[in-house]
Scaffold this motif. Structure first.
Motif, PDB file in Angstrom:
ATOM      1  N   ARG A  14      26.208 -21.030   4.949  1.00 29.06           N
ATOM      2  CA  ARG A  14      25.172 -21.775   4.223  1.00 29.06           C
ATOM      3  C   ARG A  14      24.486 -22.792   5.130  1.00 29.06           C
ATOM      4  NH1 ARG A  14      23.455 -18.651   0.948  1.00 29.06           N
ATOM      5  NH2 ARG A  14      22.148 -20.342   0.169  1.00 29.06           N
ATOM      6  N   VAL A  16      21.946 -24.282   7.684  1.00 27.57           N
ATOM      7  CA  VAL A  16      20.626 -23.960   8.220  1.00 27.57           C
ATOM      8  C   VAL A  16      20.152 -25.118   9.093  1.00 27.57           C
ATOM      9  CG1 VAL A  16      19.909 -22.466   6.300  1.00 27.57           C
ATOM     10  CG2 VAL A  16      19.423 -24.911   6.219  1.00 27.57           C
ATOM     11  N   ARG A  33      18.964 -19.790   9.858  1.00 26.42           N
ATOM     12  CA  ARG A  33      20.371 -19.768   9.425  1.00 26.42           C
ATOM     13  C   ARG A  33      21.334 -19.729  10.615  1.00 26.42           C
ATOM     14  NH1 ARG A  33      20.440 -19.803   4.281  1.00 26.42           N
ATOM     15  NH2 ARG A  33      18.892 -18.689   3.042  1.00 26.42           N
ATOM     16  N   VAL A  39      14.648 -18.047   7.712  1.00 21.37           N
ATOM     17  CA  VAL A  39      14.637 -17.968   6.246  1.00 21.37           C
ATOM     18  C   VAL A  39      13.245 -17.542   5.775  1.00 21.37           C
ATOM     19  CG1 VAL A  39      14.954 -19.267   4.097  1.00 21.37           C
ATOM     20  CG2 VAL A  39      16.424 -19.745   6.089  1.00 21.37           C
ATOM     21  N   ASP A  40      13.201 -16.495   4.958  1.00 20.86           N
ATOM     22  CA  ASP A  40      11.917 -15.944   4.487  1.00 20.86           C
ATOM     23  C   ASP A  40      11.018 -17.035   3.897  1.00 20.86           C
ATOM     24  OD1 ASP A  40      12.535 -13.394   5.189  1.00 20.86           O
ATOM     25  OD2 ASP A  40      13.102 -12.729   3.175  1.00 20.86           O
ATOM     26  N   THR A  42       9.621 -19.636   5.180  1.00 23.72           N
ATOM     27  CA  THR A  42       9.673 -21.037   5.642  1.00 23.72           C
ATOM     28  C   THR A  42       8.865 -21.274   6.915  1.00 23.72           C
ATOM     29  OG1 THR A  42      11.668 -20.663   6.977  1.00 23.72           O
ATOM     30  CG2 THR A  42      11.982 -21.336   4.664  1.00 23.72           C
ATOM     31  N   ASP A  76      22.246 -24.592   0.362  1.00 18.94           N
ATOM     32  CA  ASP A  76      22.117 -24.671   1.808  1.00 18.94           C
ATOM     33  C   ASP A  76      22.496 -26.059   2.323  1.00 18.94           C
ATOM     34  OD1 ASP A  76      21.216 -22.051   2.099  1.00 18.94           O
ATOM     35  OD2 ASP A  76      19.111 -22.624   1.839  1.00 18.94           O
TER      36      ASP A  76
END
Lengths: 312, 312
Positions: A14, A16, A33, A39-40, A42, A76
Motif C-alpha cells: 500500500r 506509494v 507504488r 498509479v492510473d 495520477t 494508501d
C-alpha cells in the motif's frame, strides 16, 4: 535510501511515493507504488521552458502535485516525495541552477514540492531531491537494464547527454548532487560530448556535410535508406559516446552502461556502435570489459526513478 | 572498512595492521598502529621489477612480512593485513595484472600475503586487497589533505599518473577494484594523460623542443633558472592534468583533489597551475569549484593507506 522508518509502519503493497520530474521543457508528477508502477490517472504535466520563473514553477508544481495526490486511495500510505531535476542542481540547498532557464536559477524546488504536498496532505511530507540523471540510474538499477550490477552508469542520448551512477545499489550523488554529467566532459579540447554527439549536434553536423534533413527522425530514416552522410552522423555520435564511456570506465571502473533517450534509437545498431567504440578505445582490460546495453525503461523512467529516492 | 568485529575485541591503542605495498619496482611492508604511525623498525623493502615472477614475488613477500611481524609487541593486537598494489588488479580474485611485470600477471597477491602472515602467526590473518590508488586516497582522507571531504580524488603525478576515490569516508573500488586510473584516460584522441603529463613524458617532450636535460629534477632546476622550454614542459603537464581533472569532476562531482608524487614537486606552483587549468576547463559551476590541493602525505602514505583497509 531513506524513509525506512516510515516504510516500516505500513504494508509495503500500500506504500506509494509522490514523484516529480522537472526538465527544461516540462515538469510532471505522478504517484508510484512500491512495485514501481504508476498509479492510473495520477500523471500530469505542465510546460516549463526557457522563460520559467519562480512563480510559474511554483504554480506548475502546485497543479501537478494536487492532481497526483488526488489519486491517493484511502488505504494508501504516502511514504514521501521524490524529486528529480535536470542539472545542475544544488542538492544541499534543494535548488536548481539550470543552464537553459535563467530566471529559474536558484529556485528552491525541493522546498516547493514539500510545501505543495504538505499543504494538500495537511502534514509534513518528507521530500528527497536528486539530479534527474541519478533518478534515471536508480530506476534502471531497480527495474531496468542494470539490475544486479554493482557499479553502473545510465545515460540518455537525446537533446542533451547525461546520466548518473549507481554503486552498490545506491545512487552516487557526488559533492553537490551532480555526478553523471557525461555530456559536459570534453570530447575534444574544444567541444564537449554533448556538443558533438547529441541529436541536435548530429543533425547540425550532417547539414554541414550537405545533408538537408532537419531532425533526428530524418537522420534515422535517411540512414536506414542508405544515405551516407546520415549514417556517418550516427556513427560519429556513437563513436564519441563510446570513447567518452571508455574513459569514464577507466576512471570509475564500470560493470555496465545503459543507454536510453530518443537519439539512442536513431538506428538499431546504435548501442552496438557505442560498445565497439568503447572496446576499441579503453586502455585497460577491465574497462574494455564494460558492457553497453539498451535502457530497459519506458517514458515513465524518470518518475519511477524519482519515486525510488523514497521507496528504495 | 572491515574487521569491525575483530577491532571490538581489543583496546584501540594496541591495534596494529600489517601493511604491504607492491609497485612496479619494489614491494614493502610494515606494521601500522591505529593512529596511523608506522612501528619503528618494521618497515623493509625488496626489489620487484619487470622480471618479477610468481616465485620471486612470493619470496620477497615472505621476507618483508616476516620482518614486519617480528616487530609485533606482546600486547599488540594484529587486526589484519592490508595490501595495496599498482593496478590493474582483480580485486575479486586477489590477483594483480600489472602491465609492466608480464611474468607476474595473475599472481595471487592477496593469497600470498595471507599465507605468509598466517604461517608466521600460526593463525589465519584476515587480508584485504585494493589498488594502490585507493590506498593512497584512503590515507589522504584519513590523515592527509582530503580530511573531512565527502567526495575526493587523490592522485600522484610521477613516473605514472593515477589515484583513487574516497566517497563518504569509504574507498570506492569500482567493479574490479580499479577506479581512479586517471592516467589512462585520454588527453587527446591519441594520447593518454600519463603519456602527456607524467615526469618521463614531460622530459621526453622537452627534449623534442631542444632541451637537453634527462630527468624531472633537471626540468625543475632549469625551469627555476628561467629555461623557457623546461617551464613550458611543466605547464604542459599541469594543463593536461588540470583538464583531465575538470572532466573527472564534471563526471564524478568532486569536492577536492589532492596531488602528490615526485613530478608534482617539479615547481612550487604546480598545484596552482593545475587548479587554474581545472577552473578554466570545467563546464559547470559545481566542477569549477573543485579545489586542488597538495598531498598531505609523506613517503609512508602507501603503507598507511594499505593499513587503513583494515584499521578504518
Amino acid at each position: 535510501m531513506t524513509a525506512a522508518g516510515t516504510a516500516a509502519t505500513g504494508s509495503a503493497d500500500r506504500q506509494v511515493a509522490l514523484a516529480v520530474d522537472v526538465g527544461g521543457t516540462k515538469l510532471e508528477a505522478a504517484l508510484v507504488r512500491a512495485d514501481g508502477t504508476v498509479v492510473d490517472g495520477t500523471r500530469s504535466r505542465r510546460d516549463t521552458g526557457p522563460a520559467a520563473t519562480f512563480d510559474s514553477m511554483r504554480a506548475a508544481i502546485d497543479a501537478v502535485v494536487a492532481h497526483a495526490l488526488a489519486g491517493l486511495g484511502a488505504d494508501d500510505e504516502l511514504v514521501g516525495a521524490g524529486v528529480g531535476s535536470a542539472g545542475p542542481i544544488d542538492r544541499e540547498h534543494g535548488t536548481i541552477v539550470p543552464v537553459n532557464m535563467p530566471e529559474a536559477r536558484g529556485f528552491d524546488l525541493r522546498g516547493a514540492v514539500r510545501e505543495s504536498a504538505s499543504a494538500v496532505r495537511g502534514a509534513e511530507v518528507e521530500t528527497v531531491f536528486a539530479h534527474d540523471g541519478g533518478c534515471l540510474a536508480l530506476a534502471e538499477s531497480w527495474l531496468g537494464a542494470t539490475q544486479g550490477a554493482e557499479t553502473s552508469l545510465s545515460i540518455v542520448v537525446s537533446t542533451g547527454v547525461g546520466g548518473g551512477f549507481v554503486i552498490g545499489g545506491r545512487y552516487m550523488p557526488g559533492a553537490s548532487g551532480n555526478a553523471g554529467h557525461l555530456g559536459q566532459v570534453h570530447a575534444t579540447p574544444d567541444l564537449t560530448v554533448e556538443q558533438v554527439a547529441s541529436g541536435p549536434a548530429s543533425v547540425a553536423w550532417a547539414r554541414t556535410q550537405g545533408w538537408t534533413g532537419e531532425r533526428g527522425e530524418d537522420l534515422a530514416r535517411d540512414a536506414q535508406a542508405g544515405d551516407r552522410i546520415a549514417r556517418a552522423a550516427i556513427e560519429r555520435s556513437a563513436q564519441t559516446v563510446g570513447a567518452a564511456l571508455a574513459d569514464a570506465s577507466t576512471l570509475v571502473d564500470l560493470e555496465v552502461v545503459a543507454i536510453g533517450g530518443g537519439f539512442s534509437r536513431v538506428s538499431d545498431d546504435y548501442i552496438d556502435l557505442v560498445q565497439a567504440a568503447l572496446t576499441a578505445t579503453a586502455q585497460h582490460d577491465y574497462s574494455r570489459r564494460t558492457r553497453v546495453v539498451r535502457s530497459g525503461l519506458g517514458d515513465e523512467g524518470p518518475l519511477i526513478g524519482a519515486a525510488a529516492l523514497v521507496l528504495r
